[in-house]
Design a protein around this motif. Sequence first.
Motif, PDB file in Angstrom:
ATOM      1  N   ARG A  18     -42.690  48.790  14.474  1.00  0.00           N
ATOM      2  CA  ARG A  18     -42.485  49.750  13.923  1.00  0.00           C
ATOM      3  C   ARG A  18     -41.222  51.255  14.529  1.00  0.00           C
ATOM      4  O   ARG A  18     -40.320  50.879  15.346  1.00  0.00           O
ATOM      5  N   PRO A  19     -41.435  51.711  12.996  1.00  0.00           N
ATOM      6  CA  PRO A  19     -40.234  53.208  13.370  1.00  0.00           C
ATOM      7  C   PRO A  19     -40.776  53.606  14.413  1.00  0.00           C
ATOM      8  O   PRO A  19     -41.901  54.271  14.651  1.00  0.00           O
ATOM      9  N   LEU A  20     -39.430  54.536  15.372  1.00  0.00           N
ATOM     10  CA  LEU A  20     -40.277  55.731  16.271  1.00  0.00           C
ATOM     11  C   LEU A  20     -41.251  56.550  16.077  1.00  0.00           C
ATOM     12  O   LEU A  20     -41.663  56.787  16.785  1.00  0.00           O
ATOM     13  N   GLY A  21     -41.067  57.204  14.710  1.00  0.00           N
ATOM     14  CA  GLY A  21     -41.344  58.217  14.119  1.00  0.00           C
ATOM     15  C   GLY A  21     -43.064  58.076  13.682  1.00  0.00           C
ATOM     16  O   GLY A  21     -44.321  58.770  13.973  1.00  0.00           O
ATOM     17  N   GLU A  22     -43.630  56.824  13.815  1.00  0.00           N
ATOM     18  CA  GLU A  22     -44.856  56.041  13.993  1.00  0.00           C
ATOM     19  C   GLU A  22     -45.318  55.575  15.123  1.00  0.00           C
ATOM     20  O   GLU A  22     -46.542  55.739  15.759  1.00  0.00           O
ATOM     21  N   TYR A  23     -45.221  55.782  16.044  1.00  0.00           N
ATOM     22  CA  TYR A  23     -45.566  56.406  17.757  1.00  0.00           C
ATOM     23  C   TYR A  23     -45.734  57.720  18.145  1.00  0.00           C
ATOM     24  O   TYR A  23     -45.082  58.647  17.114  1.00  0.00           O
ATOM     25  N   ASN A  24     -46.916  57.319  18.956  1.00  0.00           N
ATOM     26  CA  ASN A  24     -47.302  59.317  19.218  1.00  0.00           C
ATOM     27  C   ASN A  24     -46.305  59.554  19.933  1.00  0.00           C
ATOM     28  O   ASN A  24     -45.457  59.354  20.695  1.00  0.00           O
ATOM     29  N   ASP A  25     -46.289  60.959  20.311  1.00  0.00           N
ATOM     30  CA  ASP A  25     -45.651  61.815  20.759  1.00  0.00           C
ATOM     31  C   ASP A  25     -44.825  61.657  22.622  1.00  0.00           C
ATOM     32  O   ASP A  25     -43.810  61.741  22.590  1.00  0.00           O
ATOM     33  N   SER A  26     -46.157  60.484  22.380  1.00  0.00           N
ATOM     34  CA  SER A  26     -45.500  60.536  24.109  1.00  0.00           C
ATOM     35  C   SER A  26     -44.323  59.636  24.123  1.00  0.00           C
ATOM     36  O   SER A  26     -43.702  59.473  24.524  1.00  0.00           O
ATOM     37  N   MET A  27     -44.655  58.645  23.038  1.00  0.00           N
ATOM     38  CA  MET A  27     -43.533  57.654  22.564  1.00  0.00           C
ATOM     39  C   MET A  27     -42.076  58.320  22.463  1.00  0.00           C
ATOM     40  O   MET A  27     -41.427  57.665  23.418  1.00  0.00           O
ATOM     41  N   GLN A  28     -42.521  59.203  21.829  1.00  0.00           N
ATOM     42  CA  GLN A  28     -41.263  59.267  20.909  1.00  0.00           C
ATOM     43  C   GLN A  28     -40.139  59.786  22.127  1.00  0.00           C
ATOM     44  O   GLN A  28     -39.399  60.327  22.430  1.00  0.00           O
ATOM     45  N   ASP A  29     -41.392  60.789  22.515  1.00  0.00           N
ATOM     46  CA  ASP A  29     -40.179  61.822  24.046  1.00  0.00           C
ATOM     47  C   ASP A  29     -40.328  60.654  24.871  1.00  0.00           C
ATOM     48  O   ASP A  29     -38.372  61.140  25.649  1.00  0.00           O
ATOM     49  N   LEU A  30     -40.495  60.250  25.451  1.00  0.00           N
ATOM     50  CA  LEU A  30     -39.998  58.704  26.307  1.00  0.00           C
ATOM     51  C   LEU A  30     -38.828  58.628  25.708  1.00  0.00           C
ATOM     52  O   LEU A  30     -37.393  58.677  26.358  1.00  0.00           O
ATOM     53  N   ALA A  31     -38.801  58.078  25.096  1.00  0.00           N
ATOM     54  CA  ALA A  31     -37.588  57.336  23.436  1.00  0.00           C
ATOM     55  C   ALA A  31     -36.119  58.957  23.515  1.00  0.00           C
ATOM     56  O   ALA A  31     -34.960  58.146  23.616  1.00  0.00           O
ATOM     57  N   HIS A  32     -36.621  59.330  23.330  1.00  0.00           N
ATOM     58  CA  HIS A  32     -36.437  60.748  23.684  1.00  0.00           C
ATOM     59  C   HIS A  32     -35.003  60.927  25.297  1.00  0.00           C
ATOM     60  O   HIS A  32     -33.834  61.156  24.900  1.00  0.00           O
ATOM     61  N   ARG A  33     -35.915  60.759  25.233  1.00  0.00           N
ATOM     62  CA  ARG A  33     -35.166  60.978  26.995  1.00  0.00           C
ATOM     63  C   ARG A  33     -34.481  60.127  27.840  1.00  0.00           C
ATOM     64  O   ARG A  33     -33.545  60.441  27.988  1.00  0.00           O
ATOM     65  N   PHE A  34     -34.916  59.051  27.541  1.00  0.00           N
ATOM     66  CA  PHE A  34     -33.889  57.267  26.888  1.00  0.00           C
ATOM     67  C   PHE A  34     -32.770  58.239  26.445  1.00  0.00           C
ATOM     68  O   PHE A  34     -31.380  58.084  27.555  1.00  0.00           O
ATOM     69  N   ASN A  35     -32.450  58.565  25.391  1.00  0.00           N
ATOM     70  CA  ASN A  35     -31.435  58.625  24.583  1.00  0.00           C
ATOM     71  C   ASN A  35     -30.297  59.688  25.292  1.00  0.00           C
ATOM     72  O   ASN A  35     -29.543  59.301  25.058  1.00  0.00           O
ATOM     73  N   GLU A  36     -31.203  60.905  26.188  1.00  0.00           N
ATOM     74  CA  GLU A  36     -30.799  62.146  25.890  1.00  0.00           C
ATOM     75  C   GLU A  36     -29.441  61.977  27.221  1.00  0.00           C
ATOM     76  O   GLU A  36     -29.163  62.688  27.844  1.00  0.00           O
ATOM     77  N   ALA A  37     -29.878  61.041  28.222  1.00  0.00           N
ATOM     78  CA  ALA A  37     -28.970  60.524  29.449  1.00  0.00           C
ATOM     79  C   ALA A  37     -28.008  60.050  29.815  1.00  0.00           C
ATOM     80  O   ALA A  37     -27.948  58.990  28.457  1.00  0.00           O
ATOM     81  N   ASP A  38     -27.348  60.036  30.535  1.00  0.00           N
ATOM     82  CA  ASP A  38     -26.166  59.577  30.644  1.00  0.00           C
ATOM     83  C   ASP A  38     -25.807  58.365  30.935  1.00  0.00           C
ATOM     84  O   ASP A  38     -24.622  57.707  31.824  1.00  0.00           O
ATOM     85  N   GLY A  39     -27.350  58.322  31.983  1.00  0.00           N
ATOM     86  CA  GLY A  39     -27.175  56.857  33.021  1.00  0.00           C
ATOM     87  C   GLY A  39     -28.615  57.171  33.398  1.00  0.00           C
ATOM     88  O   GLY A  39     -29.372  57.893  33.646  1.00  0.00           O
ATOM     89  N   TYR A  40     -28.458  55.846  34.284  1.00  0.00           N
ATOM     90  CA  TYR A  40     -29.941  55.059  34.813  1.00  0.00           C
ATOM     91  C   TYR A  40     -30.331  54.807  35.983  1.00  0.00           C
ATOM     92  O   TYR A  40     -29.432  53.865  36.037  1.00  0.00           O
ATOM     93  N   ILE A  41     -31.258  55.130  36.936  1.00  0.00           N
ATOM     94  CA  ILE A  41     -32.018  54.506  38.183  1.00  0.00           C
ATOM     95  C   ILE A  41     -33.056  53.284  37.338  1.00  0.00           C
ATOM     96  O   ILE A  41     -33.909  54.449  37.252  1.00  0.00           O
ATOM     97  N   ILE A  42     -32.903  52.445  37.641  1.00  0.00           N
ATOM     98  CA  ILE A  42     -34.170  51.853  36.844  1.00  0.00           C
ATOM     99  C   ILE A  42     -34.396  51.291  37.907  1.00  0.00           C
ATOM    100  O   ILE A  42     -34.393  50.380  39.307  1.00  0.00           O
ATOM    101  N   ALA A  43     -36.042  51.456  38.469  1.00  0.00           N
ATOM    102  CA  ALA A  43     -36.757  51.263  39.677  1.00  0.00           C
ATOM    103  C   ALA A  43     -38.075  50.392  39.066  1.00  0.00           C
ATOM    104  O   ALA A  43     -38.703  51.207  38.397  1.00  0.00           O
ATOM    105  N   SER A  44     -38.198  49.558  39.788  1.00  0.00           N
ATOM    106  CA  SER A  44     -39.171  48.959  39.328  1.00  0.00           C
ATOM    107  C   SER A  44     -40.359  47.683  40.257  1.00  0.00           C
ATOM    108  O   SER A  44     -39.219  47.463  41.221  1.00  0.00           O
ATOM    109  N   PRO A  45     -41.858  47.692  40.369  1.00  0.00           N
ATOM    110  CA  PRO A  45     -41.559  46.730  42.024  1.00  0.00           C
ATOM    111  C   PRO A  45     -41.877  45.504  40.771  1.00  0.00           C
ATOM    112  O   PRO A  45     -42.093  45.175  39.630  1.00  0.00           O
TER     113      PRO A  45
END
Length: 187
Positions: free
Chosen positions: A51-78
Amino acid sequence: MKILLVDGTIVGRKTGAVLEQVKMYIQEFRPEMELDILSLADYDHQFVDGRPLGEYNDSMQDLAHRFNEADGYIIASPIFQGSIPGVLKNTFDLLHPHTMRYKPVSIVANGGTYQHHLVIENQLKPILDYFRCLVTPNYVYTHTSHFDIDNNIINEDVHDRLRELARVFVQYAEMSTHLSKETLDKH
């Protein structure tokens, strides 16, 4: 330059401990970088179903926004059951395909067997390739035996590899600033 250090799980402490160490090493090479740890455990996750991003809760929208605003990433995964955690894959599914394009990414992971390092090659790298990230050629996989009881990294080789990962990541971050983003704006 804003760098998002993503703790790709909602349980455990080792992944976060590795991220904290990487953060310290990046600061040694480039203290002016804005380094922000994002813990998926801090979000109210919903299953991503197209579904469109705007249909997810505020928490999920904030998560997408933070990824979008970043210039780079360190991804850590177990590595759980020979795979990345579902919550990390769900997060990738939330992102627009251009979100991470031409942005530098380094990978750190940890697991209970030495064979699970292949998950980085077989699962994480293809996902990041889909996003057209600038994935650094060196990743660091840690094993449970590399930590003490308080989740401090006690293996000097791991420290050396994390320092090298940080050094290469900083170089990729600098390189990414010279790439044209014009094609992104047209699509």
